[in-house]
Scaffold this active site. Sequence first.
Site, short mmCIF file in Angstrom:
data_model
loop_
_atom_site.label_atom_id
_atom_site.label_comp_id
_atom_site.label_asym_id
_atom_site.label_seq_id
_atom_site.Cartn_x
_atom_site.Cartn_y
_atom_site.Cartn_z
N ARG A 15 91.84 61.69 50.19
CA ARG A 15 90.51 62.08 50.69
C ARG A 15 90.17 63.50 50.24
O ARG A 15 89.02 63.81 49.92
CB ARG A 15 90.45 61.95 52.23
CG ARG A 15 89.20 62.53 52.85
CD ARG A 15 88.83 61.91 54.21
NE ARG A 15 89.93 61.80 55.14
CZ ARG A 15 90.50 62.83 55.80
NH1 ARG A 15 90.06 64.06 55.62
NH2 ARG A 15 91.51 62.62 56.63
N TYR B 40 62.71 60.93 47.89
CA TYR B 40 63.22 59.57 48.09
C TYR B 40 63.11 59.19 49.58
O TYR B 40 63.51 59.97 50.44
CB TYR B 40 64.69 59.52 47.63
CG TYR B 40 65.38 58.22 47.89
CD1 TYR B 40 65.07 57.10 47.12
CD2 TYR B 40 66.34 58.09 48.87
CE1 TYR B 40 65.71 55.89 47.35
CE2 TYR B 40 66.99 56.89 49.10
CZ TYR B 40 66.67 55.79 48.34
OH TYR B 40 67.30 54.60 48.56
N LYS C 222 72.42 55.13 40.15
CA LYS C 222 71.32 54.83 39.23
C LYS C 222 71.77 55.06 37.79
O LYS C 222 72.59 54.32 37.29
CB LYS C 222 70.09 55.64 39.63
CG LYS C 222 69.80 55.65 41.14
CD LYS C 222 69.44 54.27 41.70
CE LYS C 222 69.40 54.21 43.22
NZ LYS C 222 68.64 55.23 43.91
N ASP D 24 66.81 66.97 43.46
CA ASP D 24 67.29 65.59 43.27
C ASP D 24 66.94 65.23 41.83
O ASP D 24 65.77 65.04 41.48
CB ASP D 24 66.61 64.65 44.28
CG ASP D 24 67.13 63.21 44.18
OD1 ASP D 24 67.60 62.82 43.10
OD2 ASP D 24 67.04 62.48 45.19
C1 LIG Z 1 68.62 55.79 45.22
C2 LIG Z 1 68.20 57.20 45.38
C3 LIG Z 1 68.79 58.02 46.35
C4 LIG Z 1 69.83 57.50 47.34
O1 LIG Z 1 71.02 57.17 46.70
P1 LIG Z 1 72.01 55.98 47.19
O2 LIG Z 1 73.03 55.98 46.11
O3 LIG Z 1 71.19 54.73 47.28
O4 LIG Z 1 72.55 56.38 48.50
C5 LIG Z 1 68.40 59.35 46.41
N1 LIG Z 1 67.46 59.84 45.57
C6 LIG Z 1 66.86 59.07 44.64
C7 LIG Z 1 65.84 59.68 43.75
C8 LIG Z 1 67.22 57.73 44.51
O5 LIG Z 1 66.59 56.98 43.60
#
Ligand SMILES: *Cc1c(COP(=O)(O)O)cnc(C)c1O
Length: 379
Positions: A52, A104, A201, A176
């Site tokens: 961890r 998001y 993603k 982000d």
């Molecule tokens: C999908 C997404 C998130 C969240 O991520 P997860 O891996 O689904 O927890 C945050 N920001 C953006 C821009 C996203 O597309």
Amino acid sequence: MQKSTAHIETLCVHAGHAPDAATAAISPPIHLSTTFERDADGGYPKGFSYARAANPNRTQLETCLAALEGGSEALAFSSGVAAAMTVFQALKPGDHVICTQDAYHGVQRLLREVLQPWQLRVSFVDAADADAVRKALTSVTQLIWVETPSNPLLRITDLAAIAEIARRVHALTVCDNTFATPVLQRPFDYGMDFSMHSATKYLGGHSDVLGGVIVARTASAFSERLRLLQSEAGAVPSPFDCWLLLRGAATLHLRIRAQTENAVRIAGFLAEHQAVENVFYPGLESHPGHALAKQQMRGFGAMLSFTLRGGAAAAMRVVANAKLFARATSLGGVESLIEHRASMEGPDTKTPGNLVRVSVGVEHAGDLIADLDQALAAR
Ligand SMILES: *Cc1c(COP(=O)(O)O)cnc(C)c1O
């Protein structure tokens, strides 16, 4: 960690990817061990004690991601929202966060439903308007959270302007960077303090692993606090998740280039189509963020959305008619996806009902355009 001068294409393949010291294996072994043997004198000979806190696959992934963003260190998490949660958990009750109003939807929900009840103060403002951010500052503003390009309208925020506003009040900044990836946008070049990703993603790129990451521009008390929370709150990815994400990162630059080329062509096709009301893609000159995106990014990315004449029903029918595009949420994989965004986000959404969001994959652009053409014709 020394900052590499290698180009991002080389870093994608090599950063964190050294051949295995024990076996010379080119593909890294997956270390499932949760615990590591100590020296007779109590030391940890390879620096690992308990999985961890750190494990070899996560360290490789974090080394790679720090290099891609040009940061001092990266911290990997089990999902993008776990990465976001860790940033907010590192703040104290009473601290104030400014979050862009088109962040998001899951990050907004986390702030509204989990962190505001824990006494974090949050203002949602339009970060594409730097003055609105400046006006939202309070004496306890600790953090400004932006997302660019944003979801689902692909709005562009001026990172240098936000970093400048934050610097004056000693607030931290997070971008982000999920939609752009470090191949197209490096937030640290504009003075942002942290870059965050849903690695689910583009970094993973194959729709088969959840992951999140925070990269720090420089080491600080705050980045140390994030490291503490990663280990002590424990929202860590498994060694196999880390292995998949490192494998994905190796082709990130190729996928992004191919996907962006396809998106440019699809945006051009949609912009000419009489059934389409508006196309939201920063690569189009008609997009309000085009000039800024051109200056801040090395390509416009592979996410786009469009609104239809004929309202929500027409949008639903176009999505229903798609054959090559899969009807699914998420983004950034090799396969193209299409979705009716408002119904995904739920009743509190501000997304227009006639909006369709597309994640463009690596298929042939002609095939993708033909699919959209028939889906639009049959609406
Ligand atoms: C999908 C997404 C998130 C969240 O991520 P997860 O891996 O689904 O927890 C945050 N920001 C953006 C821009 C996203 O597309």
